[in-house]
Scaffold this active site. Structure first.
Site, PDB file in Angstrom:
ATOM      1  N   LEU A   1       0.806  -1.246  -0.228  1.00 22.60           N
ATOM      2  CA  LEU A   1       0.142   0.061   0.064  1.00 22.60           C
ATOM      3  C   LEU A   1       0.903   1.351  -0.023  1.00 22.60           C
ATOM      4  CD1 LEU A   1      -3.195   0.157  -0.141  1.00 22.60           C
ATOM      5  CD2 LEU A   1      -3.023   0.865   2.262  1.00 22.60           C
ATOM      6  N   GLY A   2       1.616   1.322  -1.123  1.00 20.56           N
ATOM      7  CA  GLY A   2       2.288   2.438  -1.297  1.00 20.56           C
ATOM      8  C   GLY A   2       1.524   3.472  -2.210  1.00 20.56           C
TER       9      GLY A   2
ATOM     10  N   ARG B   1       6.573  -6.532  -9.750  1.00 17.73           N
ATOM     11  CA  ARG B   1       7.676  -7.035 -10.236  1.00 17.73           C
ATOM     12  C   ARG B   1       7.318  -8.498 -10.335  1.00 17.73           C
ATOM     13  NH1 ARG B   1       8.754  -2.851 -11.884  1.00 17.73           N
ATOM     14  NH2 ARG B   1      10.571  -1.624 -11.748  1.00 17.73           N
TER      15      ARG B   1
ATOM     16  N   ASP C   1       1.511  -7.780 -16.072  1.00 15.27           N
ATOM     17  CA  ASP C   1       2.205  -7.048 -16.933  1.00 15.27           C
ATOM     18  C   ASP C   1       4.024  -7.101 -16.728  1.00 15.27           C
ATOM     19  OD1 ASP C   1       2.284  -4.470 -18.485  1.00 15.27           O
ATOM     20  OD2 ASP C   1       3.311  -3.428 -16.707  1.00 15.27           O
TER      21      ASP C   1
ATOM     22  N   GLU D   1      12.093 -10.669 -18.842  1.00 13.77           N
ATOM     23  CA  GLU D   1      11.704  -9.680 -19.838  1.00 13.77           C
ATOM     24  C   GLU D   1      12.750  -9.603 -20.851  1.00 13.77           C
ATOM     25  OE1 GLU D   1      10.063  -6.377 -18.077  1.00 13.77           O
ATOM     26  OE2 GLU D   1       8.674  -7.190 -16.621  1.00 13.77           O
TER      27      GLU D   1
ATOM     28  N   HIS E   1       4.751  -4.995 -19.917  1.00 15.91           N
ATOM     29  CA  HIS E   1       5.404  -4.138 -18.777  1.00 15.91           C
ATOM     30  C   HIS E   1       5.222  -2.673 -19.239  1.00 15.91           C
ATOM     31  CE1 HIS E   1       8.749  -3.764 -15.562  1.00 15.91           C
ATOM     32  NE2 HIS E   1       8.065  -2.719 -15.374  1.00 15.91           N
TER      33      HIS E   1
END
Length: 317
Positions: A149-150, A230, A254, A259, A277
């Site tokens: 919860l940033g 991430r 995402d 990647e 992403h």
């Protein structure tokens, strides 16, 4: 003397004139080959590096940059920047925490809607000339779990609670006393009380594989997972197994471990939505992130405190 900035980021070219107008000389090295040449053959040129969390900057690369003084990371994550090497050299590291929160939160909700309402498959069926009608769940009134919860997590929680009348629970490193949402002590507890679980926590060792078989089983066969944080936060093998066995209803991702490679098993699954992403990419967010880089560079080279410093290892005690 004009500071020369090595730009490793591949998605901000349109906004780099913001930095050039401030007097910085930029050298672009967005491909692996260009990066290797710039760092290991011309490393003495650069006093600053602009990178992203997944692109990072290794200890070996830092050692090859003898005049490096500051590393600026686009976006909040800095998981592939070797902070220990930076600390040992006295190099300042900054990030873009919170700047792209709105864009990431928008994308998280778009993924959730696309996944739960099965939009990609419905679109594909119409394009094939079909008219199949499938009953899908609504978001209204459901239980949303937010892992982390940033700034991003808060933006997601507000959209869910105010826009979709969802009840919101969260897991964080510590309970927050300034929010109206329900705290859960563990990721598994959060998953157990959620219909939808959105991962919005930073990457790194502290959050590695917080979502695993145990938490996915707690989410259950009617639960949906969205990851805009991430890939390291979710145990990919456990997720693929849960999706294949329908122990969860679906996932929207995402971010990926390697990647731009994406596991074929994920591509083969019908209950998965995949994007490359792009959650944090919007003209508004990108401009704001580059502007913040410029503010941090100007502060640093003026001998002032940077605006968004990353705490280095010896500062975390």
């Amino acid at each position: 003397m004009t500071a020369t900035v090595l730009v490793l980021v591949e998605t901000v070219n349109e906004y780099l004139p913001i930095l050039e107008r401030q007097g910085y000389h930029l050298e672009l090295a967005p491909t692996p080959a260009e990066r290797k040449t710039a760092i290991f053959e011309h490393g003495e040129r650069f006093s600053a590096v602009l990178t992203r969390g997944p692109l990072g900057l290794t200890a070996e690369e830092i050692a090859a940059l003898p005049n490096l003084q500051i590393i600026c990371v686009i976006g909040a994550g800095y998981e592939q920047v070797d902070l220990q090497a930076a600390r040992q050299r006295g190099i300042v590291v900054t990030n873009g925490a919170g700047v792209n929160a709105s864009s990431v939160a928008d994308h998280a909700m778009a993924l959730l809607l696309a996944l739960v309402r099965d939009i990609p498959r419905a679109d594909a069926s119409v394009r094939r000339g079909e008219w199949a009608k499938v009953m899908r769940p609504s978001l209204a009134g459901k239980r949303l779990g937010v892992l982390g919860l940033g700034a991003v997590g808060m933006a997601i929680a507000r959209r869910a609670a105010l826009g979709f009348d969802m009840s919101v629970s969260y897991h964080n490193r510590r309970m927050r006393n300034d929010v109206p949402y329900t705290f859960c002590a563990t990721p598994t507890e959060l998953a157990r009380v959620s219909d939808f679980l959105i991962v919005a926590t930073p990457g790194g060792l502290d959050t590695r594989q917080l979502i695993n078989k145990q938490s996915l089983d707690a989410l259950g066969p009617k639960g949906f997972l969205v990851n805009v944080a991430r890939a390291s936060v979710v145990a990919t093998a456990d997720l693929i197994s849960a999706l294949e066995q329908r122990r969860i209803a679906g996932a929207a991702l995402d971010v990926f471990d390697h990647e731009p490679e994406v596991p074929q098993a994920l591509k083969n699954l019908p209950n998965v939505v995949l994007t490359p992403h792009v959650a944090g990419l919007s003209p508004e967010a990108t401009r704001a992130m580059v502007e913040l880089v410029g503010q941090n560079l100007t502060a640093f080279f003026s001998g002032k405190p940077v605006l968004t410093p990353v705490r280095l290892p010896d500062e975390e005690r």
